[in-house]
Design an enzyme around this catalytic site. Structure first.
Site, PDB file in Angstrom:
ATOM      1  N   GLU A  14      -1.354  -1.295 -13.890  1.00  0.00           N
ATOM      2  CA  GLU A  14      -2.052  -1.861 -15.053  1.00  0.00           C
ATOM      3  C   GLU A  14      -2.791  -0.782 -15.836  1.00  0.00           C
ATOM      4  OE1 GLU A  14      -1.564  -4.854 -16.086  1.00  0.00           O
ATOM      5  OE2 GLU A  14      -0.382  -5.410 -14.326  1.00  0.00           O
ATOM      6  N   ASP A  73       5.686   2.371 -14.146  1.00  0.00           N
ATOM      7  CA  ASP A  73       6.018   2.707 -12.755  1.00  0.00           C
ATOM      8  C   ASP A  73       5.850   4.201 -12.519  1.00  0.00           C
ATOM      9  OD1 ASP A  73       6.637   0.082 -12.189  1.00  0.00           O
ATOM     10  OD2 ASP A  73       8.808   0.351 -12.409  1.00  0.00           O
TER      11      ASP A  73
END
Length: 494
Positions: free
Chosen positions: A141, A209
């Protein structure tokens, strides 16, 4: 400190937020025009300034306080912020402070929005097996924020018809918090292809990622926590009709999990001992916010009997909370005092033990314990709020007032501190300041008109004949003007 059933208001700043968002593309705060991201470019920064992101993020946070079951628990708040900020310190181009907060919801979900606000559902913490798994979600996040993914997506959407953006507004925040309900709300006003505008692209997810796993490794966590956690979620819900909220907003195809695993393996897999703080936080959520006290007593007695724990102290802590919630205060006290002999300054133990002493009316024991810890950790929120609560319970109102005023100098938007101070002034029958401080609580919920009304009432009390308080009157008048300006600032964003 026990999570109080604090009063909430449904009088929100929805109209002001709508005005803001109808004229502003959405964005994730973090990077300005100096940021260089070759894959995507610097879109978003030219039309959504960092200052505007802060204002919108602040408004949305106030909306969430009023509309969602946020966990106002100082020890859990401190834990999740400590964990998140350990990674923020290693992130690039951080323009302001991040704020991490918890929502009491068993759904597995986490989300980020303007101004560095990151919300975590309690169900995500109880589902994670290790602290590295939890940290991997926060890192992901944080990376969406620092890469300004949603800002760029919404900037592209803003080039479409204005009505499309208008229809999107009411459901965006709900979609972040509860994707299933939020998506349904959005679908009533948007075509499916347009509705997808609030989701991240595959490229966004891959970049988050990549950046997130590197951030995880640089922060001293096991980078394998990322692919392990998402693979666990994907496998667990593979054949279910209702996947967790996180998989709705962060789809996890096998190829993406495999790529993340390869990337994490490049950093190695360091051996990291189980985190006591993580285990205590997880247990606190389970024992205080899930199931019934009687069921939890049976659960933790069984864990202790069968030695099913990473740390014995964690199971004992869970049992102590369960006893407390079941009003078996003496049993809770015995366990917690024993735990403190092992780790005297552990704030998880001190927090619940303070509540226990208060219930048993052992105020001197609570105050002596907290005075000792306060010398070691001055202005720590867990210590300050527990100390103030114990002083209030012991009817030592002036000392409680001083502790809270000192703490609010460094954390003026602390919801619990303002609520406690309101109670202190009410106990002192200082009605002018009671209404003025209640106004701060309402302002934190975004209820500006009601906050201004409270301030006006406080001003009237300060202005009573024979009880005039010129300094307080000046402060209240100044605060009324400040809140009016805050409300106007939201409107001027368009």
């Amino acid at each position: 400190m026990q999570n109080n059933n604090l009063s909430k208001t449904t009088s929100l700043i929805t109209t002001a937020l709508l005005t803001v968002f109808l004229s502003s593309p959405f964005g994730y705060a973090q990077q300005d025009s100096k940021n260089k991201l070759p894959e995507i470019g610097a879109a978003g920064s030219s039309v959504l300034s960092i200052d505007k992101e802060r204002q919108i993020g602040d408004a949305m946070m106030r909306h969430l306080r009023a509309s969602q079951p946020i966990i106002h628990d100082p020890i859990l708040t401190e834990y999740i912020n400590d964990l998140g900020n350990r990674m923020v310190r290693h992130a690039q181009d951080v323009n302001y402070n991040f704020e991490f907060f918890l929502i009491n919801n068993k759904e597995i979900n986490a989300f980020a929005f303007f101004g560095g606000h990151i919300g975590v559902h309690s169900g995500l913490i109880t589902t994670a097996t290790t602290e590295s798994e939890l940290a991997s979600v926060l890192a992901h996040e944080i990376s969406h924020v620092t890469q300004r993914h949603l800002a760029r997506k919404m900037e592209a959407s803003s080039r479409n018809q204005p009505l499309t953006m208008a229809g999107m507004i009411s459901g965006v925040l709900l979609a972040l918090v509860n994707p299933t309900v939020g998506m349904a709300a959005l679908s009533t006003t948007m075509a499916a292809s347009q509705q997808a505008g609030i989701n991240y692209t595959r490229g966004n997810e891959k970049e988050a990622d990549r950046v997130g796993i590197q951030l995880l490794a640089n922060s001293g966590f096991n980078p394998m926590g990322a692919p392990n956690f998402f693979a666990k979620l994907s496998e667990k819900y593979r054949y279910t009709s209702k996947p967790p909220a996180m998989l709705l907003t962060h789809p996890m195809p096998e190829s993406r999990i495999a790529e993340a695993r390869v990337r994490a393996q490049n950093f190695g897999a360091p051996q990291i001992a189980p985190s006591l703080s993580f285990e205590l936080a997880k247990t606190r959520i389970q024992a205080r916010y899930q199931s019934t006290p009687k069921d939890n007593i049976r659960l933790y007695l069984a864990k202790l009997d069968k030695q099913q724990y990473s740390y014995q102290a964690v199971a004992q802590y869970g049992l102590a909370i369960a006893y407390f919630e079941n009003k078996q205060y003496s049993q809770a006290q015995e366990i917690l005092e024993q735990l403190r002999t092992q780790e005297r300054n552990n704030l998880f133990y001190i927090d619940v033990l303070t509540d226990t002493y208060i219930q048993l009316e052992q105020f001197d024991a609570a105050l002596a314990m907290l005075a000792e810890v306060e010398k070691l950790m001055p202005k720590n929120q867990v210590v300050a709020l527990n100390y103030a609560n114990a002083l209030l319970s012991a009817k030592k109102y002036q000392q409680a007032e001083q502790v809270l005023q000192d703490f609010l100098l460094i954390d003026k938007n602390n919801y619990l501190a303002n609520d406690l101070l309101t109670q202190v002034y009410q106990a002192q029958k200082n009605m002018a300041m009671m209404h003025a401080t209640k106004a701060e609580v309402l302002a934190l919920l975004g209820a500006y008109p009601r906050a201004i009304d409270e301030l006006q009432t406080g001003y009237n009390f300060a202005n009573e004949k024979g009880n005039e308080k010129p300094l307080i009157k000046k402060r209240i008048k100044a605060r009324i003007i400040q809140l009016q300006e805050q409300e106007e600032k939201l409107k001027r964003l368009n």
